[in-house]
Design a protein around this motif. Sequence first.
Motif, PDB file in Angstrom:
ATOM      1  N   SER A   1      24.953 -39.757 -30.840  1.00  0.00           N
ATOM      2  CA  SER A   1      24.668 -38.763 -31.873  1.00  0.00           C
ATOM      3  C   SER A   1      25.120 -37.395 -31.382  1.00  0.00           C
ATOM      4  CB  SER A   1      23.174 -38.736 -32.202  1.00  0.00           C
ATOM      5  OG  SER A   1      22.776 -39.961 -32.783  1.00  0.00           O
ATOM      6  N   LEU A   2      25.790 -36.658 -32.239  1.00  0.00           N
ATOM      7  CA  LEU A   2      26.271 -35.310 -31.928  1.00  0.00           C
ATOM      8  C   LEU A   2      25.684 -34.339 -32.941  1.00  0.00           C
ATOM      9  CD1 LEU A   2      30.032 -36.189 -31.359  1.00  0.00           C
ATOM     10  CD2 LEU A   2      28.309 -35.824 -29.605  1.00  0.00           C
ATOM     11  N   LEU A   3      25.226 -33.182 -32.442  1.00  0.00           N
ATOM     12  CA  LEU A   3      24.549 -32.236 -33.311  1.00  0.00           C
ATOM     13  C   LEU A   3      25.049 -30.827 -33.046  1.00  0.00           C
ATOM     14  CD1 LEU A   3      20.838 -32.270 -34.255  1.00  0.00           C
ATOM     15  CD2 LEU A   3      21.759 -30.183 -33.257  1.00  0.00           C
ATOM     16  N   GLU A   4      25.329 -30.078 -34.126  1.00  0.00           N
ATOM     17  CA  GLU A   4      25.787 -28.691 -34.031  1.00  0.00           C
ATOM     18  C   GLU A   4      25.104 -27.873 -35.115  1.00  0.00           C
ATOM     19  OE1 GLU A   4      27.935 -27.124 -32.044  1.00  0.00           O
ATOM     20  OE2 GLU A   4      28.720 -28.818 -30.891  1.00  0.00           O
ATOM     21  N   HIS A   5      24.783 -26.584 -34.795  1.00  0.00           N
ATOM     22  CA  HIS A   5      24.316 -25.710 -35.873  1.00  0.00           C
ATOM     23  C   HIS A   5      25.101 -24.390 -35.944  1.00  0.00           C
ATOM     24  CE1 HIS A   5      22.019 -23.134 -33.125  1.00  0.00           C
ATOM     25  NE2 HIS A   5      21.396 -24.186 -32.644  1.00  0.00           N
ATOM     26  N   GLY A   6      25.489 -23.803 -34.826  1.00  0.00           N
ATOM     27  CA  GLY A   6      26.354 -22.630 -34.848  1.00  0.00           C
ATOM     28  C   GLY A   6      25.687 -21.327 -35.225  1.00  0.00           C
ATOM     29  N   TYR A   7      24.347 -21.291 -35.281  1.00  0.00           N
ATOM     30  CA  TYR A   7      23.646 -20.041 -35.582  1.00  0.00           C
ATOM     31  C   TYR A   7      23.620 -19.154 -34.332  1.00  0.00           C
ATOM     32  CZ  TYR A   7      21.960 -21.777 -40.084  1.00  0.00           C
ATOM     33  OH  TYR A   7      21.889 -22.248 -41.371  1.00  0.00           O
ATOM     34  N   GLN A   8      23.747 -17.852 -34.532  1.00  0.00           N
ATOM     35  CA  GLN A   8      23.852 -16.895 -33.425  1.00  0.00           C
ATOM     36  C   GLN A   8      22.703 -15.889 -33.454  1.00  0.00           C
ATOM     37  OE1 GLN A   8      26.354 -17.197 -31.132  1.00  0.00           O
ATOM     38  NE2 GLN A   8      27.002 -19.015 -32.278  1.00  0.00           N
ATOM     39  N   LEU A   9      22.341 -15.379 -32.261  1.00  0.00           N
ATOM     40  CA  LEU A   9      21.294 -14.374 -32.155  1.00  0.00           C
ATOM     41  C   LEU A   9      21.767 -13.057 -32.766  1.00  0.00           C
ATOM     42  CD1 LEU A   9      20.187 -14.914 -28.438  1.00  0.00           C
ATOM     43  CD2 LEU A   9      19.442 -16.145 -30.466  1.00  0.00           C
ATOM     44  N   THR A  10      20.840 -12.339 -33.441  1.00  0.00           N
ATOM     45  CA  THR A  10      21.205 -11.037 -34.020  1.00  0.00           C
ATOM     46  C   THR A  10      20.238  -9.933 -33.623  1.00  0.00           C
ATOM     47  OG1 THR A  10      19.882 -11.291 -36.013  1.00  0.00           O
ATOM     48  CG2 THR A  10      22.114 -12.177 -36.077  1.00  0.00           C
ATOM     49  N   ALA A  11      19.057 -10.259 -33.134  1.00  0.00           N
ATOM     50  CA  ALA A  11      18.040  -9.228 -32.946  1.00  0.00           C
ATOM     51  C   ALA A  11      17.304  -9.428 -31.625  1.00  0.00           C
ATOM     52  CB  ALA A  11      17.047  -9.268 -34.104  1.00  0.00           C
ATOM     53  N   GLN A  12      16.475  -8.455 -31.291  1.00  0.00           N
ATOM     54  CA  GLN A  12      15.661  -8.534 -30.081  1.00  0.00           C
ATOM     55  C   GLN A  12      14.597  -9.615 -30.250  1.00  0.00           C
ATOM     56  OE1 GLN A  12      16.094  -6.778 -27.174  1.00  0.00           O
ATOM     57  NE2 GLN A  12      18.008  -6.211 -28.172  1.00  0.00           N
ATOM     58  N   PRO A  13      14.175 -10.238 -29.136  1.00  0.00           N
ATOM     59  CA  PRO A  13      13.134 -11.261 -29.228  1.00  0.00           C
ATOM     60  C   PRO A  13      11.817 -10.710 -29.781  1.00  0.00           C
ATOM     61  CG  PRO A  13      14.250 -11.362 -27.110  1.00  0.00           C
ATOM     62  CD  PRO A  13      14.711 -10.108 -27.777  1.00  0.00           C
TER      63      PRO A  13
END
Length: 376
Positions: free
Chosen positions: A186-198
């Motif tokens: 099984s291979l999984l990808e989402h590609g979402y990126q960080l934009t803000a401080q934790p």
Amino acid sequence: MMQPTFHQFDVHPLTDTLLPYRGGRLDVLLAERDAARVAELQQQCQRLDIQLCGAIFPSLVSRHGFHERGAWLLPRSTSHNPLLIPLSSTASADELAAIICERLASRLSEWPDAQKIPTLFLTFDAMIPNIASILEGLYLRLADRVNYAGVNAGSGQFTAMPCLFDTRTLLDHGVSCVLLPHQSYSLLEHGYQLTAQPMLATSSKGNKISFIDWEPAFSRYQSLIWQQFQQNLTPEQFYQYGVHLPLGLLRANGDVIVRIPVAVTEEGALLCVGEVPDHSILTLLKAPQSPTTHAIELAGKLSQHGVPEYIELYYCAGRQQHFGTQSALELETLFTHSGAHELAGALSLGEIGSLRAGDYPLFHNGAILCNGEGPR
């Protein structure tokens, strides 16, 4: 192994479509708008001695895009039968994990080669609120005796409905467990990126976040949306923005798990698809902008296992909401670059898998999950 078949109920008789699978085993992915066809599927499979394991999804996917009606028939090996397990709504996640492992014990003990571990493919009812915790309980008991993958089934409206079935049963609040051959992957990808401080989830339980950084969660999310879009977000507009700017759970190893918020309570809490543990480190995520980049990357990973006969693919409903009409382009790109002969799958309500082979199983939103089988 036979190829998958896409069945349209109002076009062809179901008996004719099922006949080639007589005496075998089928997984069936059924579109929500054809949910009333479960009884007919069960009746015909009983008559043809077909071992049936199925789930209802908001819609189905193929290389041509999305389909609101129909069923995918996916032939499976008859060596290990599927298990359909009802899960109590009052039991703890650890108790539910123990029940699943108990039911799986005999199947795992009979597995022909301990050195060639199977993939445990789990299909949960999406309305179960503590799936991530159940996965933790499974991993504590099974560890690396299996690889883990899976999806959530159910209604695209996030309302309760019976969505899992076998030859004789249709149920909600349960899980379907299938052991796939050792050469499965099984291979999984989402590609979402960080934009803000934790940020810190200062009060959360299950899939509900009440406070972020000691502020009511919706108020905090509103301020983040204002910073990004200069848009004063209302609860009515919420899901429209949530799919584009979901929350991310930051893990100690640097991985990011997507959590798409789908509703706001009267108290200003956020309801997400998937759990958010109390005191989790959160950040706002930016959804992928290109519908082709991650499809090409995923096709490249698939090709490392050899050219697949067909791709079994699960595509998150939140991802489709984000890309809109370009979602079909992402499917087409993945199919074209993979070299496969067919693409069969469904729109899912949460995906189970690891970002790297052999890792701990995680519950994801916004992802594409490909389930394949390498050379024997």
